[in-house]
Every structure is written in C-alpha cells, then in structure tokens.
Design a protein around this motif. Sequence first.
Motif, mmCIF file in Angstrom:
data_model
loop_
_atom_site.group_PDB
_atom_site.id
_atom_site.type_symbol
_atom_site.label_atom_id
_atom_site.label_comp_id
_atom_site.label_asym_id
_atom_site.label_seq_id
_atom_site.Cartn_x
_atom_site.Cartn_y
_atom_site.Cartn_z
ATOM 1 N N THR A 55 -6.701 1.491 0.693
ATOM 2 C CA THR A 55 -6.951 0.128 0.224
ATOM 3 C C THR A 55 -6.149 -0.218 -1.024
ATOM 4 N N ALA A 56 -5.587 0.782 -1.672
ATOM 5 C CA ALA A 56 -4.767 0.490 -2.849
ATOM 6 C C ALA A 56 -3.863 1.665 -3.171
ATOM 7 N N MET A 57 -2.730 1.352 -3.782
ATOM 8 C CA MET A 57 -1.869 2.385 -4.368
ATOM 9 C C MET A 57 -1.354 1.833 -5.690
ATOM 10 N N TYR A 58 -1.391 2.651 -6.711
ATOM 11 C CA TYR A 58 -0.946 2.200 -8.026
ATOM 12 C C TYR A 58 -0.464 3.399 -8.824
ATOM 13 N N LEU A 113 0.806 -1.220 0.000
ATOM 14 C CA LEU A 113 0.000 0.000 0.000
ATOM 15 C C LEU A 113 0.838 1.269 0.000
ATOM 16 N N ASP A 114 2.146 1.116 -0.231
ATOM 17 C CA ASP A 114 2.980 2.315 -0.254
ATOM 18 C C ASP A 114 4.157 2.086 -1.196
ATOM 19 N N ILE A 115 4.844 3.164 -1.504
ATOM 20 C CA ILE A 115 6.063 3.028 -2.288
ATOM 21 C C ILE A 115 7.104 2.327 -1.416
ATOM 22 N N ASP A 116 7.787 1.391 -1.998
ATOM 23 C CA ASP A 116 8.849 0.673 -1.298
ATOM 24 C C ASP A 116 9.823 1.696 -0.698
#
Lengths: 264, 317
Positions: A227-230, A22-25
């Motif tokens: 709930t999502a990241m894209y 749910l997040d940038i690495d």
Amino acid sequence: MKILVTVKEVAEAEDDFDIAGLDIDERYLEFDLNEWDEYAIEEAVQIKEDGDDVEVVSVTIGPERAEETIRMGLAKGVDRAIRVWDDAFEDAGMLDPKTKADLLSAVVEAEEPDLVLTGVQAGDDSFGATGVTLAESIDFEWGAVVNALDLDADAGVASVHRELEGGIEELTDIELPAVLTIQTGINEPRYASLRGIRQAQSKPLDLHELDDIGLDDEALESPLSRTAMYEPESEGDATVFEGSAEETATELASLLRDVGVVEG
Amino acid sequence: MSDVLAITEHRQGELRDVSSELVTVGSELAAQQGGALHLGIIGGDVDAFADELSLEGVETIHTVDHGDEFNHDVYTQATAQLFGAVEPSTLLLPNSVNGLDYAPAVASTLDIPLVTDAIGISRDGGLEVTREMYGSKVETTVAVDADVAAVSVRPAEWEPTTDAGDPSIESFDADIDEDAVKSTVTGFEAVAGGDVDISEADFLISIGRGIEEEDNLPLIKDLVEATDATLSSSRPIVDNGWLPKNRQVGQSGKVVTPDVYLAIGISGAVQHVAGMKGSDTIVAINTDPNAPIMDLADYAIVDDLFDVVPALTDALE
Ligand SMILES: Cc1cc2nc3c(=O)[nH]c(=O)nc-3n(C[C@H](O)[C@H](O)[C@H](O)COP(=O)(O)OP(=O)(O)OC[C@H]3O[C@@H](n4cnc5c(N)ncnc54)[C@H](O)[C@@H]3O)c2cc1C
C-alpha cells in the motif's frame, strides 16, 4: 536424479533513485540474477558433475526480460529452463510467497524432481519464505539456510548444515525429496565460460503460461497488497566530513587520534 | 478471535532475546485488537522458560513439552495445533534463522497469509505490516486482506519486555505425528574459531563489497598496518574466500563492540548491523549518502574508498 533450481531475477536500486507510486521508478533499477540463487545453481551443477545421470532444470517466474538472467544459469551448467509468465501477471498484485509457491507447485508436479534448491531469500523483497512454503505445499521435506550439503541419493538423505545466528551451525539429516534454501558462501559460484555461454543459446528455455500448468487467473489472487513505499526518515545524525579525499582523511585521522585508537 | 499468539524461541538451553521482544510487539498488538497475548513455548526446559517469560502483558503461556531442541516438523505441528486451540487473529513468529525454517510451513499448513520480517505492525481495521525492501533502502507497508494472518518479526527491532507479570501457565498436550517428522537434528557445531578474535579488538577496520576485488585488499591491509587496527569484514568478503570466517561481523558471524568501528564500502544490511551496532563510535566511508549504514554512523565520509583510504593511510603513517 532430477534437481529443480528456482531462479529469480531481482532488481537493485541505484544510489540515487525516485519512487514512482508503489515501487522504485524502473529507470533507477538494475536487474540481475539473485545472489542467493547463484549459489543454488552452483550447488546443483556440482551435484550433477559429481554424480551420473543428474539433470538440472531451472524455473523462473518472470517476464521476458528475465531470459538473459535465465541464460546465465544455462551457461553455468543448468540443462534446461522453464519460465512461468502470462499476460495476466501484468495486472496481478503482489506475488507473495504463497502465490509463487502455488505456481512452482504446478511445475514440480509436472517435473517430479528429487531435490529442489532455492535461495534463502531474494535480494529485493527479502521475504525469505518461498522455498519452505513450496515444500509444505508439495509435501516435500525441507531445510532453510543451508550452508553445507552432503547428498546421499541412494539412502535418500541430505545431510546439511543450517547456519544459525552467532557462528553456530545446526547439523540436520533431511529425508528426500526435499526443498533446501541455499545460503551464500556454501560454494564458489563459477563464472560462465565462453563455451558455456555459446551452448546456453541452444539449450531449451520454455515458456509456461498459466494454462500450460493447469492454473488460471485465480492463482494470482493474493490477500497481500503493497500500500505504500517510501524512503525511511534518516535517524542518523552523523557528522559528515566534507572536502577532498585528503581533507576528509586528515579530519578522520585526527578523530582517530582524539578517540585514542591510534597513536600520535 | 482478537487474541495474539506468539511462539518463542530457545536454543541449547537458553531463551533467545527475540522471545521477550515478541512479548512487547505482541502485547501492543493485542491491545489494538482488544484481545489477549498468548505465548507458546515448544520444547526444552519449558517450565523454566515459562518462569522466565512470565512478563507483563502476557495472559497465558502454553507449554508444549516435546523434545529438547528446535525441530521444524515438531514446531510446525505444535504451532498449528496451538493455533487451533487459541484461535488468535494474529500469529507472531520470530524472523530468526529457525523462524525462516518453520514460519512459512505453519502459514501454509494453516492456509493463512504470512508477512515476514516485520519492523512495524498495526491493526486499525485491517492488519498492516511495515517491512523493508531493496537492502533497507526503502520501507513499504503491506496490507493483509484476511481475518487471520501470520507475521514474522525482525529480531532486535522491538525492545524486550522485562517487567514481571502474572500469566497463567498451561501445559498443552500436542499430538505430534512422529511419522511426519522427516528431519533429525544430529548436533551443533561452532564455527569461526582461529587465530584472531575480532570481538576483543578496540579498533576494527571493516571492509565490504565496495572493495570490489581481492586484488584491492592490500589497500586496506596497509591502513590496518599503519593504525595497528584489527581487520574485519562483511559477509560477501568471507563468502568469496578473501578473508576467513572468523573475520565476519554480523548475525552469522561475530558480535563486536569496539571503541571505533570503521566501515568501508559496507552498506549496513540488517544482518551486518546486528553484529556491530553496539560499537562506541561508528565511522562509515561510502559513496552512497543514502546507504543504511549512514543512519548508524557517528561520522561519515561520502566518497570513493579508493581515494580516501590511501589518503588516510598517508595521514596516519
Ligand atoms: C540469513 C542471513 C545471514 C546473514 N549474515 C550476515 C552476516 O553475518 N554479516 C554480514 O555482513 N552479512 C550477512 N548477511 C548478508 C547481508 O544481507 C548483506 O548481503 C551483506 O551484509 C552485504 O555486504 P556489504 O555491505 O559488504 O555489500 P553491499 O550491500 O553490496 O554494499 C556495498 C557498499 O559499498 C559501497 N561502495 C561501493 N563502491 C564503493 C567505493 N568505491 N567507495 C566507497 N563505497 C563503495 C556501496 O555504496 C554499498 O553501500 C546475511 C544474510 C542472510 C540472509
């Protein structure tokens, strides 16, 4: 007079990044002082320098990693700093503006500032709501997107400009105590001096856990969850000029001539 | 309990565009929720505004005749009272600068969750909001676990509704506690006048934070001279005092529509794009192929401006 400045350490994504869950690495994130908070700190420090007996305290909700950023504020003239964190934060969901405002309210109650300065927004999640939510929670007056501030502490009034859309500013008088959300460009943030950086090391930076500010885990419960990241699908259909700088520059030059904005 | 209440916005006697955009998103959402769309108009010439906003999809317009201009204390109280009367499940507010000044206060007073700067909203079971993060590099969805919530909507993201409708117009008698109004708007000021008007230019060369230092500006000025273009910039350049305010493109600067807008070292943040997306041809020079400006660009060079700009100046001299 006491000024409380909220300071956030924000994450910035590198050009190339991957999303993990749910997040940038985190490997692709760089952490820094929030741009808007830099202006809020400067505004507070200038008020301190112009007045007598003004104390500037910063408060940050953030993990230990944020202490380097907090020390930057101390090096620029903040007198002491508070960091709010607790093991419970590790498992907490989304810290939405309401949750943050509840945490900050507890700090305001203990510190009793006359003025709270926040940034307009945090550069990473750009919610832009924590300052005004805080004001309403602690029954302070407020002003959002302030790009000029003239403080009359004796009269108990802050005369501000609020930067509206389209090059229009609204002139507003705000009764103190108040929360003002500070816009970039209101001042020229200073660089920390070497002396400032040295002094910052010995200024107080206190950790407050939930218990210390009279709260418990329940304070971290939020009705909001990510709930999502894209990465958004590119809508672009740009013609990308390829090649060396000379080659791409030549192509662009002939484009500009074709369109007719340059002669030749 | 399935209705939508949207609060419109006006300034200095005119409705702001976001008002009719709120009708679009509000009526879509009301349909999903199986309810009706209510609009709130607070202050100003409420009757004229209500006429203008008698648009398709609106069931009821509630007018609150109190004051001429926006005041956040009045708006917070009036919105909270309208909310109590209409009992919507979703409250929509504009994510404008004035929205930033009262939406959080309304949500906090009503003790309902707030999600800001929505670029998508749906209710399929629960409420789900799409919003951006990290300078528009990613999108996220936020689920709201509550029966009632407030959402602030990004301006210019939805098309405005223009078709006329036939809503009922009702005057709402808000009980404003004047003692709780602790801020006073004393006037407005137009900034950014001066020698040049960038909105008149046919060819704008616009520089952003990618230029790094003031000392590097001559690089751009050489190009501007070679092309007879007009120089403009993103906000940080003006914030830093490197260029005057009248050169700033964007939400809080100028709206420009040149034949060519050449964006150099500008990421394309939403507040910048608000000022230049109407340009005929957009060209971007940026090292980051994923910068949001690339979605808008007609032509792009993915390279270092410190290499490309001098080469371009050479090619044009
Ligand atoms: C209420 C409000 C109002 C605002 N109003 C405005 C407004 O009117 N106008 C405005 O512009 N902003 C406005 N902003 C600020 C906006 O959110 C952004 O912070 C700003 O637009 C970023 O400017 P930038 O693109 O120059 O900088 P950045 O976002 O830092 O982007 C710099 C870009 O340069 C590229 N780059 C770096 N080095 C190089 C190189 N060597 N060669 C090529 N490319 C390079 C990077 O890849 C990056 O894409 C506003 C914000 C708020 C909250």
